[in-house]
Design a protein around this motif. Sequence first.
Motif, PDB file in Angstrom:
ATOM      1  N   VAL A 175      -2.599  13.055   2.059  1.00 17.96           N
ATOM      2  CA  VAL A 175      -2.302  11.817   2.783  1.00 17.96           C
ATOM      3  C   VAL A 175      -1.846  10.762   1.781  1.00 17.96           C
ATOM      4  O   VAL A 175      -1.790  11.003   0.584  1.00 17.96           O
ATOM      5  CB  VAL A 175      -3.530  11.305   3.568  1.00 17.96           C
ATOM      6  N   SER A 176      -1.512   9.580   2.274  1.00 18.29           N
ATOM      7  CA  SER A 176      -1.104   8.485   1.400  1.00 18.29           C
ATOM      8  C   SER A 176      -1.513   7.165   2.019  1.00 18.29           C
ATOM      9  O   SER A 176      -1.705   7.059   3.234  1.00 18.29           O
ATOM     10  CB  SER A 176       0.412   8.507   1.170  1.00 18.29           C
ATOM     11  N   GLY A 177      -1.640   6.146   1.176  1.00 20.65           N
ATOM     12  CA  GLY A 177      -1.951   4.814   1.677  1.00 20.65           C
ATOM     13  C   GLY A 177      -0.810   4.228   2.474  1.00 20.65           C
ATOM     14  O   GLY A 177      -1.012   3.435   3.394  1.00 20.65           O
ATOM     15  N   ASP A 178       0.417   4.632   2.138  1.00 18.04           N
ATOM     16  CA  ASP A 178       1.581   4.149   2.864  1.00 18.04           C
ATOM     17  C   ASP A 178       1.654   4.741   4.269  1.00 18.04           C
ATOM     18  O   ASP A 178       2.149   4.107   5.200  1.00 18.04           O
ATOM     19  CB  ASP A 178       2.850   4.498   2.082  1.00 18.04           C
ATOM     20  N   GLY A 179       1.145   5.962   4.422  1.00 15.39           N
ATOM     21  CA  GLY A 179       1.235   6.637   5.714  1.00 15.39           C
ATOM     22  C   GLY A 179      -0.022   6.532   6.556  1.00 15.39           C
ATOM     23  O   GLY A 179      -0.130   7.194   7.588  1.00 15.39           O
ATOM     24  N   THR A 180      -0.990   5.722   6.128  1.00 16.85           N
ATOM     25  CA  THR A 180      -2.241   5.544   6.868  1.00 16.85           C
ATOM     26  C   THR A 180      -2.292   4.136   7.436  1.00 16.85           C
ATOM     27  O   THR A 180      -2.126   3.161   6.698  1.00 16.85           O
ATOM     28  CB  THR A 180      -3.460   5.783   5.952  1.00 16.85           C
ATOM     29  N   MET A 181      -2.525   4.025   8.753  1.00 19.57           N
ATOM     30  CA  MET A 181      -2.477   2.724   9.416  1.00 19.57           C
ATOM     31  C   MET A 181      -3.662   2.539  10.358  1.00 19.57           C
ATOM     32  O   MET A 181      -4.234   3.510  10.843  1.00 19.57           O
ATOM     33  CB  MET A 181      -1.191   2.589  10.243  1.00 19.57           C
ATOM     34  N   ASP A 259       9.175  -0.355  11.699  1.00 17.75           N
ATOM     35  CA  ASP A 259       9.265   0.707  10.692  1.00 17.75           C
ATOM     36  C   ASP A 259       9.029   2.100  11.256  1.00 17.75           C
ATOM     37  O   ASP A 259       9.435   3.092  10.642  1.00 17.75           O
ATOM     38  CB  ASP A 259       8.250   0.445   9.569  1.00 17.75           C
ATOM     39  N   GLY A 260       8.355   2.200  12.422  1.00 20.16           N
ATOM     40  CA  GLY A 260       8.070   3.506  13.009  1.00 20.16           C
ATOM     41  C   GLY A 260       9.310   4.331  13.288  1.00 20.16           C
ATOM     42  O   GLY A 260       9.375   5.516  12.909  1.00 20.16           O
ATOM     43  N   PRO A 261      10.335   3.751  13.945  1.00 19.71           N
ATOM     44  CA  PRO A 261      11.562   4.533  14.192  1.00 19.71           C
ATOM     45  C   PRO A 261      12.221   5.015  12.903  1.00 19.71           C
ATOM     46  O   PRO A 261      12.783   6.122  12.862  1.00 19.71           O
ATOM     47  CB  PRO A 261      12.452   3.530  14.937  1.00 19.71           C
ATOM     48  N   LYS A 262      12.147   4.226  11.835  1.00 15.05           N
ATOM     49  CA  LYS A 262      12.724   4.648  10.561  1.00 15.05           C
ATOM     50  C   LYS A 262      11.964   5.845   9.997  1.00 15.05           C
ATOM     51  O   LYS A 262      12.563   6.774   9.446  1.00 15.05           O
ATOM     52  CB  LYS A 262      12.687   3.495   9.563  1.00 15.05           C
ATOM     53  N   GLN A 263      10.626   5.803  10.138  1.00 18.42           N
ATOM     54  CA  GLN A 263       9.813   6.927   9.679  1.00 18.42           C
ATOM     55  C   GLN A 263      10.134   8.196  10.462  1.00 18.42           C
ATOM     56  O   GLN A 263      10.238   9.290   9.897  1.00 18.42           O
ATOM     57  CB  GLN A 263       8.328   6.580   9.826  1.00 18.42           C
ATOM     58  N   SER A 264      10.264   8.057  11.777  1.00 18.83           N
ATOM     59  CA  SER A 264      10.581   9.213  12.625  1.00 18.83           C
ATOM     60  C   SER A 264      11.940   9.797  12.267  1.00 18.83           C
ATOM     61  O   SER A 264      12.116  11.023  12.219  1.00 18.83           O
ATOM     62  CB  SER A 264      10.551   8.803  14.095  1.00 18.83           C
ATOM     63  N   LYS A 265      12.917   8.929  12.021  1.00 16.96           N
ATOM     64  CA  LYS A 265      14.257   9.398  11.644  1.00 16.96           C
ATOM     65  C   LYS A 265      14.203  10.165  10.324  1.00 16.96           C
ATOM     66  O   LYS A 265      14.848  11.221  10.177  1.00 16.96           O
ATOM     67  CB  LYS A 265      15.204   8.199  11.531  1.00 16.96           C
ATOM     68  N   PRO A 278      11.417   5.687   3.890  1.00 18.29           N
ATOM     69  CA  PRO A 278      11.392   4.222   4.038  1.00 18.29           C
ATOM     70  C   PRO A 278       9.972   3.682   3.908  1.00 18.29           C
ATOM     71  O   PRO A 278       8.992   4.377   4.175  1.00 18.29           O
ATOM     72  CB  PRO A 278      11.929   3.999   5.465  1.00 18.29           C
ATOM     73  N   ILE A 279       9.861   2.436   3.482  1.00 17.43           N
ATOM     74  CA  ILE A 279       8.552   1.795   3.351  1.00 17.43           C
ATOM     75  C   ILE A 279       7.962   1.535   4.727  1.00 17.43           C
ATOM     76  O   ILE A 279       8.656   1.094   5.644  1.00 17.43           O
ATOM     77  CB  ILE A 279       8.671   0.470   2.573  1.00 17.43           C
ATOM     78  N   ASN A 280       6.685   1.823   4.859  1.00 17.82           N
ATOM     79  CA  ASN A 280       5.964   1.533   6.100  1.00 17.82           C
ATOM     80  C   ASN A 280       5.066   0.323   5.840  1.00 17.82           C
ATOM     81  O   ASN A 280       3.979   0.443   5.281  1.00 17.82           O
ATOM     82  CB  ASN A 280       5.128   2.740   6.533  1.00 17.82           C
ATOM     83  N   ARG A 281       5.526  -0.857   6.253  1.00 17.94           N
ATOM     84  CA  ARG A 281       4.788  -2.089   5.958  1.00 17.94           C
ATOM     85  C   ARG A 281       3.461  -2.177   6.702  1.00 17.94           C
ATOM     86  O   ARG A 281       2.605  -2.994   6.366  1.00 17.94           O
ATOM     87  CB  ARG A 281       5.662  -3.299   6.305  1.00 17.94           C
ATOM     88  N   ALA A 282       3.261  -1.320   7.720  1.00 23.38           N
ATOM     89  CA  ALA A 282       1.990  -1.306   8.446  1.00 23.38           C
ATOM     90  C   ALA A 282       0.932  -0.471   7.731  1.00 23.38           C
ATOM     91  O   ALA A 282      -0.238  -0.483   8.121  1.00 23.38           O
ATOM     92  CB  ALA A 282       2.204  -0.769   9.861  1.00 23.38           C
ATOM     93  N   GLY A 283       1.334   0.252   6.681  1.00 26.50           N
ATOM     94  CA  GLY A 283       0.393   1.111   5.961  1.00 26.50           C
ATOM     95  C   GLY A 283      -0.680   0.317   5.241  1.00 26.50           C
ATOM     96  O   GLY A 283      -0.465  -0.831   4.830  1.00 26.50           O
ATOM     97  N   LEU A 284      -1.847   0.934   5.074  1.00 28.33           N
ATOM     98  CA  LEU A 284      -2.959   0.271   4.383  1.00 28.33           C
ATOM     99  C   LEU A 284      -2.595  -0.101   2.953  1.00 28.33           C
ATOM    100  O   LEU A 284      -3.152  -1.044   2.396  1.00 28.33           O
ATOM    101  CB  LEU A 284      -4.187   1.180   4.385  1.00 28.33           C
ATOM    102  N   ALA A 285      -1.657   0.640   2.354  1.00 33.23           N
ATOM    103  CA  ALA A 285      -1.245   0.329   0.985  1.00 33.23           C
ATOM    104  C   ALA A 285      -0.643  -1.060   0.876  1.00 33.23           C
ATOM    105  O   ALA A 285      -0.662  -1.666  -0.198  1.00 33.23           O
ATOM    106  CB  ALA A 285      -0.242   1.369   0.497  1.00 33.23           C
ATOM    107  N   HIS A 286      -0.116  -1.578   1.989  1.00 25.85           N
ATOM    108  CA  HIS A 286       0.562  -2.872   1.951  1.00 25.85           C
ATOM    109  C   HIS A 286      -0.318  -4.008   2.462  1.00 25.85           C
ATOM    110  O   HIS A 286       0.151  -5.146   2.565  1.00 25.85           O
ATOM    111  CB  HIS A 286       1.859  -2.789   2.757  1.00 25.85           C
TER     112      HIS A 286
END
Length: 348
Positions: A175-181, A259-265, A278-286
């Motif tokens: 997993v990653s902090g960027d991908g965890t929300m 950012d969700g549609p960008k992640q899905s694409k 792409p960066i997921n600004r909703a991720g816990l890392a941010h």
Amino acid sequence: MFSHCVHCCQDLGTNESVEHFQVGSKLAFDAEKGRLWVICPHCSRWNLTPLDERWEAVEECERLFRDQRLRAQTTHVGYAKLRDGTGLVRIGRPLRPEFAAWRYGREFSRRRTRTILAVSAVGVATAGVALGGISMGAVLFLPHLATVAFQGLRPFFDTVKQFELPRGPGRAWTVSGDGTMILPDGEEEWMLSIRHHFGRVEYRGTEGRRLLTSVLARLNHAGGGDSLVRDAVREVEARPTSGLLRHIAQSSAPLWAVDGPKQSKFDREDWRDERRRPINRAGLAHLSRVSRLALEMSLHEESERRALDGEMAQLYEAWQEAEEIAGIADNFFLPPGTEEFIEKHRKR
């Protein structure tokens, strides 16, 4: 003082915390009425202590209870566990709730110190090599030193890079902090959404809290200084656990909507090259470091408080029964009207 239960005759145990009364592993006390009980670990009955052995012990129990930052409290009964495992049951008006800034501050400061030492070690070793002022043995040791230091530096990169999340003996998920929300959820108010190596999964309730605690421990591995911890404490005090989680979920929702549609694409077209994700600004890392520390503190506090609260219902029932017996025992040799006189002239 007796050392065995008057009800079941079993050993009451001992404690090392209450200097003036070391009998019993769980003590109950009422500072206003000057009563002290030893709760039997076998039958859970309350043993009232003799009058001449309880006064200093009651004062000490009150002081120890107040010093404990983690405690459960209802209208009449409070419970805290001391370092040696001794349980303290406090009878009386509840104390004002307090949050243990010092308790978590020490842990986060220890993490921060460990990271700073690792960074310093790399700097000193690199400078020594550049100046040519170290021996051949030190040069040979440098790769090992760099590896140790890199482990200390990893927290600065783990917030966006992948790491292993344990899932039982011999199992782990990437997993990653960027991908965890933390996102809004209709039933539970919030849910934990994690992007694993096999796809995205949502978790709720107890499982969500447990996994969130594990992820935050990785993201907060670098710890924080005193000022950062104080800011985190203020955030927790302003919003208790459920409020803090709900606030973060509501703040993340509009970011994920973009950012969700960008992640899905990316998952459909470019999934072979994670570097282009792409960066997921909703991720816990941010999240801000203050918010991440506040979340870890709050979840840890809540989990221990739930464990303490599990004993409160039984303690309340036992106290009511013991109070009735104690009232009879303590007043048995007193002249009629003594208790009313004391209550009337008690200082408020």
